[in-house]
Design a protein around this motif. Structure first.
Motif, PDB file in Angstrom:
ATOM      1  N   GLU A 133      -4.230  -8.361   6.759  1.00 30.53           N
ATOM      2  CA  GLU A 133      -3.584  -8.958   5.496  1.00 30.53           C
ATOM      3  C   GLU A 133      -4.068  -8.544   4.013  1.00 30.53           C
ATOM      4  OE1 GLU A 133      -1.306 -12.983   5.339  1.00 30.53           O
ATOM      5  OE2 GLU A 133      -3.234 -13.617   5.890  1.00 30.53           O
ATOM      6  N   ALA A 134      -5.434  -8.392   3.699  1.00 25.36           N
ATOM      7  CA  ALA A 134      -5.933  -8.712   2.624  1.00 25.36           C
ATOM      8  C   ALA A 134      -5.459  -7.130   2.152  1.00 25.36           C
ATOM      9  CB  ALA A 134      -7.825  -8.464   2.733  1.00 25.36           C
ATOM     10  N   ALA A 135      -5.732  -6.049   3.033  1.00 23.22           N
ATOM     11  CA  ALA A 135      -5.442  -4.286   3.042  1.00 23.22           C
ATOM     12  C   ALA A 135      -4.191  -4.260   2.263  1.00 23.22           C
ATOM     13  CB  ALA A 135      -5.386  -3.645   4.019  1.00 23.22           C
ATOM     14  N   GLY A 136      -2.876  -5.174   3.057  1.00 27.13           N
ATOM     15  CA  GLY A 136      -1.338  -5.135   2.242  1.00 27.13           C
ATOM     16  C   GLY A 136      -1.359  -5.896   1.276  1.00 27.13           C
ATOM     17  N   GLU A 137      -2.727  -6.966   0.565  1.00 21.81           N
ATOM     18  CA  GLU A 137      -2.263  -7.242  -0.331  1.00 21.81           C
ATOM     19  C   GLU A 137      -3.234  -6.740  -1.367  1.00 21.81           C
ATOM     20  OE1 GLU A 137      -3.344  -9.321  -4.062  1.00 21.81           O
ATOM     21  OE2 GLU A 137      -4.751  -8.650  -2.413  1.00 21.81           O
ATOM     22  N   ARG A 138      -3.426  -5.379  -1.474  1.00 21.43           N
ATOM     23  CA  ARG A 138      -3.776  -5.063  -2.257  1.00 21.43           C
ATOM     24  C   ARG A 138      -3.019  -4.046  -2.098  1.00 21.43           C
ATOM     25  NH1 ARG A 138      -9.600  -5.915   0.501  1.00 21.43           N
ATOM     26  NH2 ARG A 138     -11.059  -7.045  -1.077  1.00 21.43           N
ATOM     27  N   LEU A 139      -3.141  -3.053  -1.632  1.00 18.43           N
ATOM     28  CA  LEU A 139      -1.273  -2.525  -1.754  1.00 18.43           C
ATOM     29  C   LEU A 139      -0.969  -2.943  -2.815  1.00 18.43           C
ATOM     30  CD1 LEU A 139      -0.192   0.778  -1.242  1.00 18.43           C
ATOM     31  CD2 LEU A 139      -0.073   0.017   1.377  1.00 18.43           C
TER      32      LEU A 139
END
Length: 402
Positions: free
Chosen positions: A312-318
């Protein structure tokens, strides 16, 4: 360099490509509809479509409408031409051959480490290219050429590799060597740009004037279309979003910066973050210890809340980076594609959308966000589209004398 004028021959070439583009996007379509969409005179459209039909590029079919009215409509001839597409990353390659409509006829893949060097990898590319050509059973003289998508930008015109992390390949004359090995014309481009061209040729962006394709493979990059034209920038480096810092004090990136987007959203980055999270929670009381993941696949397939939060954090950064691109480029469409997007799944995509909504201006309408129609084939299909698009799509460069 100053812009130059044009001549009638090049205008004719451009108009022909424009008509073909309309047939590709809207077909089956009538000549009257082509004239309305292109702004060309009906007689001009008739002359162009007659030439295309005689060349076998388009075919005419008769349709009967309600009331018995018959109409002649045009569509692409899928057997008019073929293209080979090659996706090369650091640990594997994928090869496919497509028809003129971008449909995959045969595919092949190999796990081969780029670190083995061009002398080991190029023969494997040739072997698998020949394999898909044979499997498709197409005439070789109908193959327009081969396209290859590579991480990072190649040098314009010469197709030499530039990616500093593609060890052993820097300045390697990939285009020249593949043309010699395959006996076909070869186009080399950034993998994200190639994927965007594939989506434009036969995917969800077929009729989009302005869109961004975000490609996640072994790294992350973006292909950009602006006003119906692919945008590469002055040195071919547009869309290198993987090296935008998202966490100033984050882990070091091979590019020399810290906390780059690619450090967090690449498969290696997601795996590293999951391992760090597992180690950090292992000593906490009353917290169930997450098993230490060995592979990226272990993280994305897990229902462990700790690993789900990493995804989820990876998607938020992208999503934050995509929001910045939306603010600068104002696209009508964002396409998410590449093998890593499919593996990360719905949670990753939902977190991208949430971040995009949260960080966008309330006065600005959000673009549509869609998954690539090519799925896991996005790389090789996009690479094949390098050939199809550069041969047949209308380009403002056609109108230049330079």
């Amino acid at each position: 360099m100053a812009q130059t004028g044009t001549n009638l021959f090049r205008v004719k070439e451009y108009n022909e490509a424009r008509v073909l583009d309309i047939i590709r996007i809207r077909g089956p379509v009538s000549r009257r509809e082509i004239a309305e969409a292109s702004g060309l005179k009906f007689q001009t459209v008739s002359n162009i479509t007659n030439r295309l039909r005689e060349a076998g590029v388009v075919v005419e079919e008769s349709r009967v409408f309600r009331g018995g009215r018959r109409s002649l409509r045009l569509r692409l001839n899928e057997e008019a031409a073929y293209a080979v597409g090659i996706q090369l990353n650091r640990s594997a390659l994928a090869v496919a051959i497509t028809d003129f409509c971008g449909r995959v006829l045969a595919r092949s893949s190999a796990e081969v480490a780029a670190s083995e060097g061009p002398s080991a990898v190029v023969p494997v590319i040739r072997e698998h290219a020949e394999r898909v050509i044979e499997a498709a059973g197409v005439l070789r003289d109908k193959i327009l050429g081969a396209g290859i998508g590579v991480p990072g930008p190649p040098t314009p015109r010469t197709g030499r590799m530039l990616d500093p992390n593609f060890l052993g390949w820097r300045e390697y004359p990939l285009q020249e060597e593949l043309e010699r090995e395959l006996g076909l014309p070869v186009c080399v481009d950034n993998d994200a740009t190639a994927a965007a061209l594939g989506e434009r040729w036969s995917g969800v962006a077929a009729d989009a004037a302005n869109f961004v394709y975000v490609y996640l493979g072994s790294g992350v990059g973006a292909g950009i279309f602006a006003n119906h034209q692919v945008y590469r920038g002055s040195s071919g480096n547009s869309g290198e979003i993987g090296h935008i810092p998202v966490e100033p004090h984050g882990p070091p990136c091979y590019c020399g910066n810290r906390g780059c987007l690619e450090v967090y959203v690449s498969p290696q980055g997601v795996l590293r973050e999951a391992r760090v999270a597992a180690l950090q929670t292992s000593h906490l009381p009353r917290v169930a210890r997450a098993s230490f993941p060995d592979r990226f696949e272990d993280v994305v397939a897990s229902e462990e809340p700790l690993f789900r939060s990493v995804v989820e954090a990876a998607g938020e950064r992208l999503g934050r980076i995509i929001s910045g691109m939306v603010g600068v480029l104002d696209p009508e469409l964002i396409v998410l594609g590449g093998p890593t997007v499919e593996m990360l799944g719905d949670l990753f995509r939902e977190s991208i959308l949430a971040a995009l909504r949260a960080s966008s201006l309330p006065s600005r309408p959000l673009p549509k966000v869609e998954l690539s129609a090519a799925g896991a084939d996005a790389g090789p299909v996009g690479a094949a589209a390098l050939v199809l698009h550069d041969t047949y799509a209308p380009s403002m460069q056609t109108l230049s004398l330079a």
